[in-house]
Motif scaffolding. Structure first.
Motif, mmCIF file in Angstrom:
data_model
loop_
_atom_site.group_PDB
_atom_site.id
_atom_site.type_symbol
_atom_site.label_atom_id
_atom_site.label_comp_id
_atom_site.label_asym_id
_atom_site.label_seq_id
_atom_site.Cartn_x
_atom_site.Cartn_y
_atom_site.Cartn_z
ATOM 1 N N GLU A 150 18.377 11.917 4.829
ATOM 2 C CA GLU A 150 19.156 11.070 5.518
ATOM 3 C C GLU A 150 18.918 9.391 4.705
ATOM 4 N N ILE A 151 19.811 8.578 5.010
ATOM 5 C CA ILE A 151 19.593 7.302 4.245
ATOM 6 C C ILE A 151 18.436 6.612 5.629
ATOM 7 N N SER A 152 17.624 5.744 4.909
ATOM 8 C CA SER A 152 16.491 5.300 5.814
ATOM 9 C C SER A 152 15.957 3.748 5.209
ATOM 10 N N LYS A 153 14.996 3.460 5.665
ATOM 11 C CA LYS A 153 14.396 2.168 5.063
ATOM 12 C C LYS A 153 12.976 2.388 5.202
ATOM 13 N N VAL A 154 12.065 1.592 4.534
ATOM 14 C CA VAL A 154 10.685 1.875 4.565
ATOM 15 C C VAL A 154 10.091 1.118 5.899
ATOM 16 N N ASP A 155 9.302 1.902 6.460
ATOM 17 C CA ASP A 155 8.650 1.533 7.922
ATOM 18 C C ASP A 155 7.135 1.705 7.730
ATOM 19 N N LEU A 156 6.315 0.811 7.875
ATOM 20 C CA LEU A 156 5.025 0.872 7.908
ATOM 21 C C LEU A 156 4.376 1.700 9.097
ATOM 22 N N ALA B 114 4.280 2.610 14.708
ATOM 23 C CA ALA B 114 4.460 1.222 13.744
ATOM 24 C C ALA B 114 3.409 0.614 13.785
ATOM 25 N N MET B 115 3.362 -0.205 12.449
ATOM 26 C CA MET B 115 2.141 -0.848 12.370
ATOM 27 C C MET B 115 2.632 -2.186 11.341
ATOM 28 N N GLY C 124 1.609 -8.178 13.567
ATOM 29 C CA GLY C 124 1.259 -8.443 15.116
ATOM 30 C C GLY C 124 0.520 -7.390 15.752
ATOM 31 N N ASP C 125 0.604 -6.477 15.292
ATOM 32 C CA ASP C 125 -0.034 -5.082 15.956
ATOM 33 C C ASP C 125 -1.409 -4.843 15.480
ATOM 34 N N ILE C 126 -2.151 -5.571 14.748
ATOM 35 C CA ILE C 126 -3.652 -5.347 14.206
ATOM 36 C C ILE C 126 -4.450 -6.366 14.546
ATOM 37 N N ASP C 127 -5.707 -6.081 14.580
ATOM 38 C CA ASP C 127 -6.614 -7.177 14.468
ATOM 39 C C ASP C 127 -7.345 -6.937 12.936
#
Length: 152
Positions: free
Chosen positions: A120-126, A134-135, A138-141
């Motif tokens: 599949e065509i996708s995008k990079v996702d952390l 998802a990371m 704004g989701d981390i300390d």
């Protein structure tokens, strides 16, 4: 002009910039990743001077990001990503995703990414390496790590 040495800073971003922070380095890595492995190919694609390209290639080889492989007795070399270099390309893919979102304009992204595992065509996702969620910033300390220098 003296280049600032970020390699001794206690910051992983600064130390990474010491390896690839010069503006041509990410573009050289991109080109090697897509299969432009010879000096003349890199120079033609980037429009970069021979002197600057030689400096960039030497630096990336010295840093262990690229390796030279002889292909001719003159000597001439192909350039290939090492494991360290391949992992840096992952960083470049995240940069490309940001560029696709914020700088591509109405034309859209110049390149699409097809994931080999699913086709599949996708995008990079952390994603978090522990839970898979998802990371993003704004989701981390941020917590002190073992490499943090104690401040007196």
């Amino acid at each position: 002009m003296q280049r600032t040495n970020f390699g001794d800073m206690v910051c992983s971003i600064a130390r990474t910039l010491d390896v690839i922070g010069e503006q041509w380095s990410p573009l050289v890595l991109r080109d090697v990743w897509v299969g432009l492995n010879r000096f003349d190919q890199l120079q033609a694609d980037l429009g970069i001077s021979r002197k600057v390209l030689t400096e960039r290639l030497n630096h990336l080889v010295d840093e262990g990001v690229l390796e030279r492989r002889p292909y001719d007795a003159r000597p001439r070399y192909d350039y290939h990503l090492t494991q360290k270099g391949t992992e840096l390309v992952d960083l470049l893919m995240v940069m490309a995703g940001w560029g696709d979102k914020w700088t591509a304009g109405d034309a859209g992204p110049p390149v699409l990414y097809r994931h080999n595992a699913c086709g599949e065509i996708s995008k990079v996702d952390l994603r978090c390496a522990q839970c898979g969620e998802a990371m993003h910033a704004g989701d981390i300390d941020l917590l002190p790590g073992p490499g943090q220098v104690a401040v007196n």
